[in-house]
Write a protein that holds these residues in place. Structure first.
Motif, PDB file in Angstrom:
ATOM      1  N   TRP A   1       0.869  -1.270   0.027  1.00  0.00           N
ATOM      2  CA  TRP A   1       0.018  -0.132   0.069  1.00  0.00           C
ATOM      3  C   TRP A   1       1.099   1.430   0.000  1.00  0.00           C
ATOM      4  O   TRP A   1       1.768   1.413   0.820  1.00  0.00           O
ATOM      5  N   SER A   2       0.641   2.087  -0.882  1.00  0.00           N
ATOM      6  CA  SER A   2       1.477   3.390  -0.938  1.00  0.00           C
ATOM      7  C   SER A   2       0.711   4.657  -0.776  1.00  0.00           C
ATOM      8  O   SER A   2       1.298   5.692  -0.818  1.00  0.00           O
ATOM      9  N   GLY A   3      -0.674   4.463  -0.178  1.00  0.00           N
ATOM     10  CA  GLY A   3      -1.266   5.601   0.053  1.00  0.00           C
ATOM     11  C   GLY A   3      -2.281   6.235  -0.739  1.00  0.00           C
ATOM     12  O   GLY A   3      -2.601   7.553  -0.513  1.00  0.00           O
ATOM     13  N   ARG A   4      -2.413   5.836  -1.945  1.00  0.00           N
ATOM     14  CA  ARG A   4      -3.210   6.290  -2.937  1.00  0.00           C
ATOM     15  C   ARG A   4      -2.937   7.637  -3.565  1.00  0.00           C
ATOM     16  O   ARG A   4      -3.828   8.433  -3.788  1.00  0.00           O
ATOM     17  N   GLY A   5      -1.528   7.799  -3.572  1.00  0.00           N
ATOM     18  CA  GLY A   5      -1.243   9.203  -4.202  1.00  0.00           C
ATOM     19  C   GLY A   5       0.017   8.994  -4.921  1.00  0.00           C
ATOM     20  O   GLY A   5       0.796   7.887  -4.976  1.00  0.00           O
ATOM     21  N   TRP A   6       0.443   9.853  -5.750  1.00  0.00           N
ATOM     22  CA  TRP A   6       1.468   9.763  -6.597  1.00  0.00           C
ATOM     23  C   TRP A   6       2.748  10.228  -6.141  1.00  0.00           C
ATOM     24  O   TRP A   6       2.833  11.031  -5.032  1.00  0.00           O
ATOM     25  N   HIS A   7       3.807   9.182  -6.305  1.00  0.00           N
ATOM     26  CA  HIS A   7       4.958   9.390  -5.682  1.00  0.00           C
ATOM     27  C   HIS A   7       5.903  10.033  -6.693  1.00  0.00           C
ATOM     28  O   HIS A   7       6.038   9.223  -7.878  1.00  0.00           O
ATOM     29  N   ARG A   8       6.997  10.606  -6.252  1.00  0.00           N
ATOM     30  CA  ARG A   8       8.046  10.909  -7.272  1.00  0.00           C
ATOM     31  C   ARG A   8       9.268   9.958  -7.249  1.00  0.00           C
ATOM     32  O   ARG A   8       9.669   9.863  -6.029  1.00  0.00           O
ATOM     33  N   LEU A   9       9.501   9.403  -8.407  1.00  0.00           N
ATOM     34  CA  LEU A   9      10.803   8.373  -8.097  1.00  0.00           C
ATOM     35  C   LEU A   9      11.933   8.949  -8.873  1.00  0.00           C
ATOM     36  O   LEU A   9      11.950   9.632  -9.800  1.00  0.00           O
ATOM     37  N   GLU A  10      13.209   8.566  -8.119  1.00  0.00           N
ATOM     38  CA  GLU A  10      14.317   8.951  -9.079  1.00  0.00           C
ATOM     39  C   GLU A  10      15.288   7.766  -8.579  1.00  0.00           C
ATOM     40  O   GLU A  10      15.440   7.300  -7.776  1.00  0.00           O
ATOM     41  N   ALA A  11      15.999   7.285  -9.875  1.00  0.00           N
ATOM     42  CA  ALA A  11      17.015   6.260  -9.840  1.00  0.00           C
ATOM     43  C   ALA A  11      18.019   6.767 -10.485  1.00  0.00           C
ATOM     44  O   ALA A  11      18.411   7.194 -11.428  1.00  0.00           O
ATOM     45  N   ASP A  12      19.536   6.341  -9.598  1.00  0.00           N
ATOM     46  CA  ASP A  12      20.701   6.643 -10.144  1.00  0.00           C
ATOM     47  C   ASP A  12      20.982   5.717 -11.207  1.00  0.00           C
ATOM     48  O   ASP A  12      21.209   4.331 -10.951  1.00  0.00           O
ATOM     49  N   LEU A  13      21.268   6.145 -12.253  1.00  0.00           N
ATOM     50  CA  LEU A  13      21.906   5.202 -13.701  1.00  0.00           C
ATOM     51  C   LEU A  13      23.393   5.303 -13.760  1.00  0.00           C
ATOM     52  O   LEU A  13      23.807   4.883 -14.965  1.00  0.00           O
ATOM     53  N   SER A  14      23.985   6.003 -12.901  1.00  0.00           N
ATOM     54  CA  SER A  14      25.567   6.051 -13.220  1.00  0.00           C
ATOM     55  C   SER A  14      26.181   4.660 -13.449  1.00  0.00           C
ATOM     56  O   SER A  14      27.291   4.784 -14.020  1.00  0.00           O
ATOM     57  N   ALA A  15      25.612   3.809 -12.891  1.00  0.00           N
ATOM     58  CA  ALA A  15      26.662   2.343 -13.047  1.00  0.00           C
ATOM     59  C   ALA A  15      26.444   1.904 -14.463  1.00  0.00           C
ATOM     60  O   ALA A  15      27.526   1.076 -14.961  1.00  0.00           O
ATOM     61  N   TRP A  16      25.736   2.491 -15.252  1.00  0.00           N
ATOM     62  CA  TRP A  16      25.529   2.343 -16.878  1.00  0.00           C
ATOM     63  C   TRP A  16      26.395   3.333 -17.555  1.00  0.00           C
ATOM     64  O   TRP A  16      26.081   3.385 -18.750  1.00  0.00           O
ATOM     65  N   ARG A  17      27.370   4.052 -16.974  1.00  0.00           N
ATOM     66  CA  ARG A  17      27.869   4.865 -17.664  1.00  0.00           C
ATOM     67  C   ARG A  17      28.715   4.505 -18.848  1.00  0.00           C
ATOM     68  O   ARG A  17      29.397   3.174 -18.754  1.00  0.00           O
ATOM     69  N   GLY A  18      28.783   4.940 -19.924  1.00  0.00           N
ATOM     70  CA  GLY A  18      29.390   4.495 -21.215  1.00  0.00           C
ATOM     71  C   GLY A  18      28.794   3.273 -21.885  1.00  0.00           C
ATOM     72  O   GLY A  18      29.337   2.712 -22.746  1.00  0.00           O
ATOM     73  N   LYS A  19      27.530   3.046 -21.491  1.00  0.00           N
ATOM     74  CA  LYS A  19      26.728   1.812 -22.001  1.00  0.00           C
ATOM     75  C   LYS A  19      25.432   2.242 -22.648  1.00  0.00           C
ATOM     76  O   LYS A  19      25.154   3.004 -22.208  1.00  0.00           O
ATOM     77  N   ARG A  20      24.900   1.207 -23.471  1.00  0.00           N
ATOM     78  CA  ARG A  20      23.594   1.622 -23.920  1.00  0.00           C
ATOM     79  C   ARG A  20      22.815   0.581 -22.993  1.00  0.00           C
ATOM     80  O   ARG A  20      22.942  -0.680 -22.931  1.00  0.00           O
ATOM     81  N   VAL A  21      21.752   1.130 -22.332  1.00  0.00           N
ATOM     82  CA  VAL A  21      21.001   0.425 -21.323  1.00  0.00           C
ATOM     83  C   VAL A  21      19.602   0.759 -21.715  1.00  0.00           C
ATOM     84  O   VAL A  21      19.044   1.749 -22.371  1.00  0.00           O
ATOM     85  N   ARG A  22      18.727  -0.527 -21.572  1.00  0.00           N
ATOM     86  CA  ARG A  22      17.372  -0.441 -21.660  1.00  0.00           C
ATOM     87  C   ARG A  22      16.718  -0.476 -19.935  1.00  0.00           C
ATOM     88  O   ARG A  22      17.310  -1.222 -19.270  1.00  0.00           O
ATOM     89  N   LEU A  23      15.758   0.226 -19.884  1.00  0.00           N
ATOM     90  CA  LEU A  23      14.984   0.224 -18.692  1.00  0.00           C
ATOM     91  C   LEU A  23      13.798  -0.282 -18.687  1.00  0.00           C
ATOM     92  O   LEU A  23      12.971   0.035 -19.662  1.00  0.00           O
ATOM     93  N   ARG A  24      13.322  -0.995 -17.765  1.00  0.00           N
ATOM     94  CA  ARG A  24      11.922  -1.548 -17.837  1.00  0.00           C
ATOM     95  C   ARG A  24      10.947  -1.440 -16.338  1.00  0.00           C
ATOM     96  O   ARG A  24      11.846  -1.733 -15.411  1.00  0.00           O
ATOM     97  N   TRP A  25       9.811  -1.341 -16.287  1.00  0.00           N
ATOM     98  CA  TRP A  25       9.071  -1.829 -15.160  1.00  0.00           C
ATOM     99  C   TRP A  25       8.317  -3.191 -15.612  1.00  0.00           C
ATOM    100  O   TRP A  25       7.725  -3.401 -16.489  1.00  0.00           O
ATOM    101  N   ARG A  26       8.559  -3.901 -14.416  1.00  0.00           N
ATOM    102  CA  ARG A  26       7.900  -5.224 -14.469  1.00  0.00           C
ATOM    103  C   ARG A  26       6.996  -5.396 -13.369  1.00  0.00           C
ATOM    104  O   ARG A  26       7.494  -5.458 -12.342  1.00  0.00           O
ATOM    105  N   TYR A  27       5.874  -5.756 -13.594  1.00  0.00           N
ATOM    106  CA  TYR A  27       4.518  -5.893 -12.639  1.00  0.00           C
ATOM    107  C   TYR A  27       4.152  -7.622 -12.686  1.00  0.00           C
ATOM    108  O   TYR A  27       3.909  -8.000 -13.848  1.00  0.00           O
ATOM    109  N   THR A  28       4.369  -8.119 -11.512  1.00  0.00           N
ATOM    110  CA  THR A  28       4.095  -9.553 -11.542  1.00  0.00           C
ATOM    111  C   THR A  28       3.272  -9.761 -10.545  1.00  0.00           C
ATOM    112  O   THR A  28       3.073  -9.128  -9.306  1.00  0.00           O
ATOM    113  N   THR A  29       2.158 -10.677 -10.854  1.00  0.00           N
ATOM    114  CA  THR A  29       1.042 -11.239  -9.709  1.00  0.00           C
ATOM    115  C   THR A  29       0.882 -12.475  -9.618  1.00  0.00           C
ATOM    116  O   THR A  29       1.340 -13.249 -10.579  1.00  0.00           O
ATOM    117  N   ASP A  30       0.628 -12.954  -8.336  1.00  0.00           N
ATOM    118  CA  ASP A  30       0.370 -14.341  -8.099  1.00  0.00           C
ATOM    119  C   ASP A  30      -0.987 -14.741  -8.562  1.00  0.00           C
ATOM    120  O   ASP A  30      -1.857 -14.045  -9.016  1.00  0.00           O
TER     121      ASP A  30
END
Length: 663
Positions: free
Chosen positions: A590-619
Motif C-alpha cells: 500500500w502506497s497511500g493512493r497518491g503519486w510518488h516522485r521516483l528517482e533512480a541513479d543510473l551512473s552504473a551504466w555510464r558508457g553503455k547502452r542500457v534499456r530500462l523497464r518496469w516489470r509488474y508480476t502478480t500471483d
C-alpha cells in the motif's frame, strides 16, 4: 463432526457455521464460522487515538476512561459527495453540526466512479449464477456499490428462492415449480450470518464510549462464571480481536437448555494462551453478548433496535423477522444430517446458524437479518465517523477503534474491534490497511474503504440448497476488484498514464528504448503510483545492458500532507515526506493512493547502452489496484535523453500488458 466447523469453510483457513435464533427474553448463544484467509503484509502503524488510548510497545494500552467526550469534536468532510439532510430517527440531532452524506441513488459520475467497471462488476457477479465450476456459487444475490452519499449500483440477480430440497444421492437441487420460485429484489432480506458480529461489536464499543465497559478489563469482571476452565485472564479486547484463545466453535445447540449451554461455555478451556494467537471464534462474540446483556439489562435484540437500527432508520434489519417477511427473504439451506447439525429441512425465514437457532435467533455471532440498503446505511454511518443524518451512534474516536489494527503482532490477521481489516481474500483490490468489513457463511459480505470513501455490499444465498456447493470467495473478490477499478486514478501529468492492469497470475512489462548514458549524473525520473497485494505482487525497476535484467535501486517521495496521503505517518499538519529508499529495486503493498516522485541513479551504466523497464508480476490469488507510471524522463547530466512527453520518445515505449489510461 457437524455444523459450520466441520470443514465447511469458504477458503483455506476457513471459518464455518450453521445456525439459529433467540427470543427477546433470552441471551442468545451460537456458533458461526465464516471463511478467512489471512492476507500477507503488515498492519497500519499505531497512532494515538482519543479517550486515553496510547501506542505502547506494540500493544494498545487503554486508560480506563470513557470516550464519550470525543463526540463533541468538530467533524471534517468525508468524501466526494455533498452533504445532505438525513431522515434517520431515534437519537438527538447534533445542534450546529454539519450533516454528513446520507444515501441517495445516482449515476456513477455523480459518485465519482467509472461506469464501465460497475457494469463489469454485475457481469462478473452474474457469471457465478452458472456452474463455477460444478455448481452455482449462489442461487442469486443483491449487489450494492457506492461512494460518498451516492449509491451508483443496486442490482438484484438470480433467485431468492429456487430449491425446495437437496438430493444428496445425485448431488442436485430439487427446484420449486417455476411459478413458486422467487426472484431476487433490491429489498430482499438475507440471513447475514457472521456479519451479525459487526453489530455486536458496535454495541460493545458504544458501551466502551459511555464508560460502562472497559476494553482491557477481564471478561470475568462482568461474568464471574466465565473464569472457569482457566479463562480468568481473557479481556474484552481479546474477544473483539479474536485473540482470546477460544477454539472456533463448539456445538452448544446440543444442550437442550440455556443453562446447559452456559455451562459448556463456562467450562470451555482456551485452546491457546490468551493473547498469544489469532483464532477466529464464535465464542468470542457469544461471550460479548452475555456481557452486554449483563451491563445493560437489555437483550441483544432490544439493544440492536434501540441503539443502531431505530436511530439509523434501518427498518429491514432485525433478529427473528416476522412471518410476514418470509416472501421477501432469501432461502438458505436444506438443513439435514450429516452436513448440518440439525434436521430442519429447507431453512427459510429463520436463522441458519445451528447454535443461534438453539437460542431462538438472538445471538452475538449470528442471527441478524438485513437488506443491502440497510447495510449501506450502516457503512455510510461509519464512513461518516459515526453519524448519519441527524443521528449519531458512535463518536469519531470510537469509529477509529473499528478501523485501527489491534493485531499488529499477527500479520495477515489485521483486526479492529470486531471489524476485519486489509483482507484481500474477500476485499480484493478494495483492501487497504484501513479497509474494514466482514463476511457471512450464508454468502454475505460488507466492505468499507475509507481511503476512497467507497462501500460494497454483496448479499448472496450461497448455501441454497446446500453449503457444499460453494467454496472460496471468488464473487466477493471479483466484485470488490471492479469497484476498486471504478475509482479513477488521474494521471500525475497530462491526459494518460501507463497502467499495469489488475490481472492475476500475470507479468506486465513497460520497456524504454536503449539509451546511451555518458554521465555520472545519469538518472531516471517518473511518477509512480502502486497498490498491490503485499509481498506477493511486485513492481520492479530493472535495467539491461544487453544481458540479463537486474533490479535498479531507487528512491520515492510521497505526496504532500493530508489525510491518507503519502507514507505511513503522513497526515494533517505533516510536511512532505522525505525520500524513501527501495534498495532492492521494487515496491509492493500500500502506497497511500497518491503519486510518488521516483528517482533512480543510473551512473552504473555510464558508457553503455542500457534499456530500462518496469516489470509488474502478480500471483494467482489476489491483486491490488495495480500500478501506474507517468512522466517518464531519463537525464544524462545536462541532457534529457528520453522524455515521454515528446511524441517521438513516447512512441518508442514497448508495452506488454500495460495500457495508456486516463483513469
Amino acid at each position: 463432526m457437524t455444523g459450520y466447523a466441520a470443514g465447511n469453510g469458504e477458503t483455506p483457513g476457513s471459518r464455518g457455521t450453521a445456525g439459529n435464533a433467540d427470543t427477546a427474553g433470552a441471551r442468545g448463544l451460537g456458533a458461526t464460522a465464516d471463511a478467512m484467509v489471512g492476507a500477507t503484509g503488515s498492519g497500519i502503524g499505531r497512532r494515538r487515538l482519543g479517550g486515553g488510548i496510547l501506542a505502547l510497545g506494540g500493544a494498545l494500552a487503554l486508560a480506563p476512561i470513557p470516550l464519550a467526550g470525543a463526540a463533541e469534536r468538530g467533524t471534517p468532510g468525508t468524501g466526494p459527495a455533498t452533504t445532505e439532510a438525513g431522515a434517520a430517527t431515534g437519537m438527538a440531532p447534533e445542534a450546529g453540526r454539519p450533516h454528513r452524506p446520507t444515501l441517495r441513488r445516482g449515476s456513477a459520475a455523480r459518485a465519482g466512479l467509472l461506469q464501465g467497471p460497475l457494469d463489469q462488476l454485475v457481469r462478473e457477479a452474474e457469471a457465478y449464477l452458472a456452474d463455477s465450476p460444478k455448481h452455482p456459487w449462489y442461487a442469486g444475490a443483491v449487489l450494492l456499490a457506492g461512494r460518498g452519499g451516492t449509491v451508483a449500483l443496486h442490482r438484484p440477480i438470480g433467485k431468492a428462492v429456487r430449491y425446495a430440497a437437496y438430493d444428496e444421492t445425485t448431488d442436485t437441487g430439487v427446484e420449486f415449480p417455476a411459478e413458486q420460485q422467487i426472484p431476487m429484489a433490491e429489498d430482499t432480506v438475507f440471513d447475514l450470518a457472521s456479519i451479525s458480529k459487526l453489530f455486536t461489536s458496535i454495541l460493545a464499543v458504544q458501551q466502551i464510549e459511555r464508560g460502562a465497559l472497559e476494553l482491557e478489563a477481564a471478561v470475568a469482571t462482568y461474568l464471574p462464571d466465565f473464569a472457569g476452565g482457566g479463562k480468568q485472564d481473557i479481556t474484552v479486547r481479546q474477544l473483539l480481536t479474536h485473540t482470546s484463545g477460544f477454539r472456533s466453535w463448539i456445538p452448544l445447540y446440543q444442550e437442550p437448555t440455556r443453562e446447559g449451554k452456559l455451562r459448556m461455555l463456562w467450562k470451555e478451556v482456551p485452546a491457546s494462551t490468551p493473547g498469544s494467537t489469532y483464532l477466529y471464534s464464535d465464542l468470542n462474540l457469544i461471550s460479548l453478548q452475555l456481557i452486554l446483556e449483563e451491563i445493560t439489562g437489555r437483550t441483544l435484540d432490544v439493544l440492536l433496535h434501540d441503539e443502531i437500527t431505530a436511530p439509523l432508520g434501518m427498518h429491514r434489519t432485525r433478529y427473528n423477522p416476522p412471518a410476514s417477511w418470509k416472501p421477501r427473504i432469501a432461502a438458505t439451506e436444506d438443513a439435514r444430517l450429516p452436513w448440518s447439525g440439525l434436521e430442519r429441512g429447507l431453512v427459510w425465514g429463520e436463522v441458519h446458524d445451528e447454535n443461534a437457532y438453539g437460542f431462538d435467533g438472538v445471538a452475538g455471532h449470528a442471527g441478524v437479518f438485513s437488506c443491502a440498503w440497510d447495510l449501506a446505511v450502516l457503512a455510510r454511518t461509519l464512513l461518516n465517523g459515526g453519524v448519519y443524518g441527524r443521528s449519531r451512534i458512535l463518536s469519531e474516536d470510537s469509529v477509529d477503534l473499528l478501523f485501527t489494527d489491534f493485531n499488529t503482532a499477527f500479520p495477515g490477521d489485521e483486526h479492529g474491534l470486531g471489524f476485519e481489516l486489509y483482507q484481500h481474500w474477500y476485499m480484493g483490490a478494495m483492501a487497504t490497511p484501513r479497509s474494514a468489513g466482514h463476511t457471512g457463511f450464508t454468502g454475505t459480505s460488507l466492505v468499507l474503504d475509507p481511503s476512497t470513501d467507497t462501500f460494497l455490499v454483496v448479499l448472496g444465498n450461497s448455501v441454497h440448497p446446500v453449503r457444499s456447493w460453494r467454496s472460496g470467495s471468488a464473487p466477493r473478490v471479483a466484485t470488490a476488484n471492479q469497484l476498486a477499478r471504478a475509482v479513477p486514478v488521474r494521471p500525475e501529468r497530462g491526459r494518460t498514464a501507463w497502467f499495469s492492469g489488475m490481472a492475476s497470475a500475470s507479468t506486465a512489462t513497460l520497456t524504454l528504448p536503449a539509451l546511451r548514458l555518458d554521465s555520472v549524473r545519469a538518472r531516471l525520473e517518473c511518477g509512480l503510483w502502486w497498490d498491490t497485494e503485499p509481498g506477493s505482487d511486485r513492481l520492479v525497476l530493472e535495467a539491461s545492458a544487453g544481458q540479463e535484467w537486474r533490479p535498479v535501486p531507487f528512491t520515492t517521495v510521497g505526496p504532500g500532507s493530508g489525510p491518507g496521503a503519502g507514507h505511513a505517518g503522513a497526515g494533517p499538519g505533516h510536511h512532505r515526506p522525505g525520500p524513501q529508499p527501495h534498495p532492492a529495486g521494487w515496491v509492493s503493498g500500500w502506497s497511500g493512493r497518491g503519486w510518488h516522485r521516483l528517482e533512480a541513479d543510473l551512473s552504473a551504466w555510464r558508457g553503455k547502452r542500457v534499456r530500462l523497464r518496469w516489470r509488474y508480476t502478480t500471483d494467482q490469488l489476489y491483486v491490488g489496484r495495480g500500478a501506474y507510471v507517468d512522466a517518464l524522463r531519463v537525464r544524462d547530466g545536462g541532457r534529457t535523453v528520453f522524455d515521454a512527453d515528446r511524441p517521438r520518445d513516447a512512441g518508442r515505449i514497448e508495452a506488454t500488458g500495460w495500457v495508456a489510461s486516463a483513469d
